[in-house]
Motif scaffolding. Sequence first.
Motif, PDB file in Angstrom:
ATOM      1  N   GLY A  16     -23.870  68.248  73.821  1.00 28.55           N
ATOM      2  CA  GLY A  16     -23.888  67.018  74.804  1.00 28.55           C
ATOM      3  C   GLY A  16     -23.027  66.035  74.994  1.00 28.55           C
ATOM      4  N   ILE A  17     -23.375  64.919  74.943  1.00 33.09           N
ATOM      5  CA  ILE A  17     -22.537  63.638  75.239  1.00 33.09           C
ATOM      6  C   ILE A  17     -21.556  63.629  74.224  1.00 33.09           C
ATOM      7  N   GLY A  18     -21.770  63.971  73.026  1.00 30.48           N
ATOM      8  CA  GLY A  18     -20.799  63.680  71.879  1.00 30.48           C
ATOM      9  C   GLY A  18     -19.603  64.644  72.268  1.00 30.48           C
ATOM     10  N   ASP A  36     -22.035  65.830  62.492  1.00 32.91           N
ATOM     11  CA  ASP A  36     -23.163  66.468  63.046  1.00 32.91           C
ATOM     12  C   ASP A  36     -23.853  67.358  61.992  1.00 32.91           C
ATOM     13  N   ILE A  37     -25.206  67.424  62.230  1.00 29.73           N
ATOM     14  CA  ILE A  37     -25.952  68.179  61.411  1.00 29.73           C
ATOM     15  C   ILE A  37     -25.748  69.781  61.819  1.00 29.73           C
ATOM     16  N   ASP A  38     -25.179  69.963  62.715  1.00 31.73           N
ATOM     17  CA  ASP A  38     -25.244  71.220  63.455  1.00 31.73           C
ATOM     18  C   ASP A  38     -23.753  71.802  63.037  1.00 31.73           C
ATOM     19  N   ASP A  59     -25.356  63.813  58.122  1.00 32.81           N
ATOM     20  CA  ASP A  59     -26.603  63.448  58.654  1.00 32.81           C
ATOM     21  C   ASP A  59     -26.656  61.861  58.852  1.00 32.81           C
ATOM     22  N   VAL A  60     -26.701  61.501  60.188  1.00 34.58           N
ATOM     23  CA  VAL A  60     -26.591  59.991  60.223  1.00 34.58           C
ATOM     24  C   VAL A  60     -28.148  59.100  59.484  1.00 34.58           C
ATOM     25  N   THR A  61     -28.833  60.058  59.122  1.00 35.20           N
ATOM     26  CA  THR A  61     -29.995  59.307  58.556  1.00 35.20           C
ATOM     27  C   THR A  61     -29.662  58.980  57.024  1.00 35.20           C
ATOM     28  N   ASN A  84     -21.026  55.838  67.907  1.00 34.38           N
ATOM     29  CA  ASN A  84     -22.435  55.890  67.509  1.00 34.38           C
ATOM     30  C   ASN A  84     -23.154  56.601  68.295  1.00 34.38           C
ATOM     31  N   ASN A  85     -23.278  57.935  68.291  1.00 36.58           N
ATOM     32  CA  ASN A  85     -24.123  58.532  69.490  1.00 36.58           C
ATOM     33  C   ASN A  85     -25.117  59.443  69.002  1.00 36.58           C
ATOM     34  N   ALA A  86     -25.024  60.030  67.587  1.00 37.44           N
ATOM     35  CA  ALA A  86     -26.019  61.175  67.332  1.00 37.44           C
ATOM     36  C   ALA A  86     -27.372  60.852  67.677  1.00 37.44           C
ATOM     37  N   ALA A 108     -34.696  55.223  61.854  1.00 41.34           N
ATOM     38  CA  ALA A 108     -33.414  55.777  60.977  1.00 41.34           C
ATOM     39  C   ALA A 108     -32.487  56.664  61.851  1.00 41.34           C
ATOM     40  N   LEU A 109     -33.057  57.442  62.455  1.00 38.89           N
ATOM     41  CA  LEU A 109     -32.068  58.205  63.381  1.00 38.89           C
ATOM     42  C   LEU A 109     -31.279  57.506  64.555  1.00 38.89           C
ATOM     43  N   LEU A 110     -31.939  56.579  64.968  1.00 40.27           N
ATOM     44  CA  LEU A 110     -31.503  56.071  66.474  1.00 40.27           C
ATOM     45  C   LEU A 110     -31.003  54.595  66.251  1.00 40.27           C
ATOM     46  N   THR A 136     -24.510  54.446  71.468  1.00 33.24           N
ATOM     47  CA  THR A 136     -25.351  54.999  72.444  1.00 33.24           C
ATOM     48  C   THR A 136     -26.617  54.593  72.772  1.00 33.24           C
ATOM     49  N   SER A 137     -26.922  54.006  73.627  1.00 37.26           N
ATOM     50  CA  SER A 137     -28.566  53.363  74.030  1.00 37.26           C
ATOM     51  C   SER A 137     -29.120  54.330  75.058  1.00 37.26           C
ATOM     52  N   SER A 138     -29.833  54.024  76.006  1.00 36.79           N
ATOM     53  CA  SER A 138     -30.412  54.659  77.089  1.00 36.79           C
ATOM     54  C   SER A 138     -31.180  53.755  77.951  1.00 36.79           C
ATOM     55  N   VAL A 139     -31.513  54.409  79.024  1.00 39.41           N
ATOM     56  CA  VAL A 139     -32.324  53.481  80.165  1.00 39.41           C
ATOM     57  C   VAL A 139     -33.661  53.253  79.809  1.00 39.41           C
ATOM     58  N   ASN A 187     -28.965  69.124  75.644  1.00 41.16           N
ATOM     59  CA  ASN A 187     -30.145  70.203  75.018  1.00 41.16           C
ATOM     60  C   ASN A 187     -31.138  69.229  74.414  1.00 41.16           C
ATOM     61  N   ILE A 188     -30.965  67.771  74.636  1.00 39.86           N
ATOM     62  CA  ILE A 188     -31.755  66.944  73.909  1.00 39.86           C
ATOM     63  C   ILE A 188     -33.338  67.126  74.421  1.00 39.86           C
ATOM     64  N   PHE A 189     -33.662  67.637  75.719  1.00 37.39           N
ATOM     65  CA  PHE A 189     -34.898  67.612  76.152  1.00 37.39           C
ATOM     66  C   PHE A 189     -35.637  68.881  75.536  1.00 37.39           C
ATOM     67  N   THR A 190     -34.729  70.049  75.748  1.00 39.96           N
ATOM     68  CA  THR A 190     -35.516  71.229  75.119  1.00 39.96           C
ATOM     69  C   THR A 190     -35.526  71.260  73.708  1.00 39.96           C
ATOM     70  N   ARG A 191     -34.722  70.612  72.845  1.00 34.98           N
ATOM     71  CA  ARG A 191     -34.940  70.445  71.559  1.00 34.98           C
ATOM     72  C   ARG A 191     -36.322  69.665  71.062  1.00 34.98           C
ATOM     73  N   HIS A 192     -36.267  68.384  72.018  1.00 30.52           N
ATOM     74  CA  HIS A 192     -37.491  67.594  71.859  1.00 30.52           C
ATOM     75  C   HIS A 192     -38.820  68.148  72.177  1.00 30.52           C
TER      76      HIS A 192
HETATM   77  N1  LIG Z   1     -29.334  63.416  77.495  1.00 33.47           N
HETATM   78  C1  LIG Z   1     -29.935  62.267  77.797  1.00 33.47           C
HETATM   79  O1  LIG Z   1     -30.438  62.258  79.169  1.00 33.47           O
HETATM   80  C2  LIG Z   1     -29.601  60.868  77.269  1.00 33.47           C
HETATM   81  C3  LIG Z   1     -29.901  59.686  77.914  1.00 33.47           C
HETATM   82  C4  LIG Z   1     -29.967  58.679  77.160  1.00 33.47           C
HETATM   83  C5  LIG Z   1     -29.769  58.362  75.858  1.00 33.47           C
HETATM   84  N2  LIG Z   1     -29.328  59.600  75.405  1.00 33.47           N
HETATM   85  C6  LIG Z   1     -28.787  59.759  73.937  1.00 33.47           C
HETATM   86  O2  LIG Z   1     -27.498  60.264  73.813  1.00 33.47           O
HETATM   87  C7  LIG Z   1     -27.107  60.561  72.560  1.00 33.47           C
HETATM   88  C8  LIG Z   1     -26.589  62.155  72.466  1.00 33.47           C
HETATM   89  O3  LIG Z   1     -27.734  62.785  73.121  1.00 33.47           O
HETATM   90  P1  LIG Z   1     -27.500  64.573  73.927  1.00 33.47           P
HETATM   91  O4  LIG Z   1     -28.177  63.934  75.247  1.00 33.47           O
HETATM   92  O5  LIG Z   1     -26.147  64.696  73.967  1.00 33.47           O
HETATM   93  O6  LIG Z   1     -28.281  65.461  73.215  1.00 33.47           O
HETATM   94  P2  LIG Z   1     -27.797  66.629  72.540  1.00 33.47           P
HETATM   95  O7  LIG Z   1     -28.979  67.063  71.691  1.00 33.47           O
HETATM   96  O8  LIG Z   1     -26.983  67.568  73.294  1.00 33.47           O
HETATM   97  O9  LIG Z   1     -26.766  66.247  71.061  1.00 33.47           O
HETATM   98  C9  LIG Z   1     -27.216  65.442  70.198  1.00 33.47           C
HETATM   99  C10 LIG Z   1     -26.256  65.859  68.942  1.00 33.47           C
HETATM  100  O10 LIG Z   1     -26.857  64.896  67.855  1.00 33.47           O
HETATM  101  C11 LIG Z   1     -26.994  65.877  66.829  1.00 33.47           C
HETATM  102  N3  LIG Z   1     -28.076  65.015  65.721  1.00 33.47           N
HETATM  103  C12 LIG Z   1     -29.142  65.005  65.962  1.00 33.47           C
HETATM  104  N4  LIG Z   1     -29.755  64.585  64.872  1.00 33.47           N
HETATM  105  C13 LIG Z   1     -28.548  64.263  63.799  1.00 33.47           C
HETATM  106  C14 LIG Z   1     -28.421  63.595  62.565  1.00 33.47           C
HETATM  107  N5  LIG Z   1     -29.499  63.333  61.588  1.00 33.47           N
HETATM  108  N6  LIG Z   1     -27.172  63.607  62.055  1.00 33.47           N
HETATM  109  C15 LIG Z   1     -26.160  63.927  62.870  1.00 33.47           C
HETATM  110  N7  LIG Z   1     -26.162  64.635  63.762  1.00 33.47           N
HETATM  111  C16 LIG Z   1     -27.494  64.597  64.523  1.00 33.47           C
HETATM  112  C17 LIG Z   1     -27.603  67.092  67.443  1.00 33.47           C
HETATM  113  O11 LIG Z   1     -27.292  68.304  66.257  1.00 33.47           O
HETATM  114  C18 LIG Z   1     -26.757  67.236  68.593  1.00 33.47           C
HETATM  115  O12 LIG Z   1     -25.408  67.855  68.318  1.00 33.47           O
HETATM  116  C19 LIG Z   1     -28.450  60.510  71.858  1.00 33.47           C
HETATM  117  O13 LIG Z   1     -28.502  59.301  71.017  1.00 33.47           O
HETATM  118  C20 LIG Z   1     -29.538  60.354  72.920  1.00 33.47           C
HETATM  119  O14 LIG Z   1     -30.472  59.524  72.575  1.00 33.47           O
HETATM  120  C21 LIG Z   1     -29.471  60.827  76.048  1.00 33.47           C
END
Ligand SMILES: NC(=O)c1ccc[n+]([C@@H]2O[C@H](COP(=O)([O-])OP(=O)(O)OC[C@H]3O[C@@H](n4cnc5c(N)ncnc54)[C@H](O)[C@@H]3O)[C@@H](O)[C@H]2O)c1
Length: 275
Positions: A16-18, A36-38, A59-61, A84-86, A108-110, A136-139, A187-192
């Motif tokens: 994704g974004i990272g 990343d954990i992946d 693992d960022v936690t 800082n985006n995970a 812890a994660l966010l 990385t924050s969020s709306v 993939n954040i939505f489908t993972r969630h």
């Molecule tokens: N996609 C959106 O609409 C959206 C909107 C606002 C904010 N964000 C934020 O953007 C950031 C990136 O999300 P994304 O949308 O690219 O999702 P993504 O699922 O595509 O990517 C997230 C990555 O973080 C990794 N990750 C998860 N837990 C982790 C951990 N404990 N340690 C290390 N890595 C870990 C995952 O393995 C994955 O590679 C997140 O902080 C998310 O909250 C996303």
Amino acid sequence: MRLQGRRAVVTGGASGIGRATALRLVDEGAEVWIGDIDTAAGEAIAATSNGRIHFRHTDVTDADSIKALIETADAAGGLDILFNNAGAGGARERIDEIAAADWDRTQALLLRSVALGIRHAAPLMTARGGGAIVNTSSVSALGTGYAPIAYSTAKAGVLHLTKLAAAELARHNIRVNAVVPGFITTNIFTRHLDVPEDRRQLANQVIAGAAARAQPVKRAGRPEDIAAAVAYLASDDAAFVTGTHILIDGGLTIGTRASWDENEPSLFSALEAFQ
Ligand SMILES: NC(=O)c1ccc[n+]([C@@H]2O[C@H](COP(=O)([O-])OP(=O)(O)OC[C@H]3O[C@@H](n4cnc5c(N)ncnc54)[C@H](O)[C@@H]3O)[C@@H](O)[C@H]2O)c1
């Protein structure tokens, strides 16, 4: 090539974004360490980067894990940039049902992860005369209805942490800013929602279609939209920018839907019947 010769750490860089940001920073001349954990996805990106992207399981936690990632990048010649985006969706429960452990896990994660990233990068950046940190924050930090409460609270914390850290670290020539994404197709939505891997692509198409109708700009947000803002904030073009954020949301948070969608009934359209 605004980032020529710079070294950057990107957490959550396997997707994704990272991932898009790691590629963008490399395009602009940087060398990048993904944490990343992946492992499979992270190693795959590194393998196709001509040695410009390195992967380290992180693992960022886990505070030691973040520290090790940052020290690895710094040992290669000095850390200049930290993204800082995970993240992930975290606990889904409402406030009247969430368990304490799930709340803590999400924070812890966010949120704690971002604080610890800054904690471990700042002394190293200070020692080399400065650096740039982007979080990385969020709306969901700005209003209700975008994400679960534990996630949204953490993301609001990231915004305030960004300001406070910027104030504390300005004397060391370290800038701290945030990006605030709207709906970005990743993939954040489908993972969630635990969508099975083989159905994620289809589900992402559905999400992208829905996102395109949710905001004034009529297309789904892309990871590259956020990567461009991170590259700017990390570069010397943003040398006078600290303690703030860039909203990249296709206008999602402009105001009421009726202000941009002519099909949406508004107070004024309701009164037209009386004219
Ligand atoms: N996609 C959106 O609409 C959206 C909107 C606002 C904010 N964000 C934020 O953007 C950031 C990136 O999300 P994304 O949308 O690219 O999702 P993504 O699922 O595509 O990517 C997230 C990555 O973080 C990794 N990750 C998860 N837990 C982790 C951990 N404990 N340690 C290390 N890595 C870990 C995952 O393995 C994955 O590679 C997140 O902080 C998310 O909250 C996303």
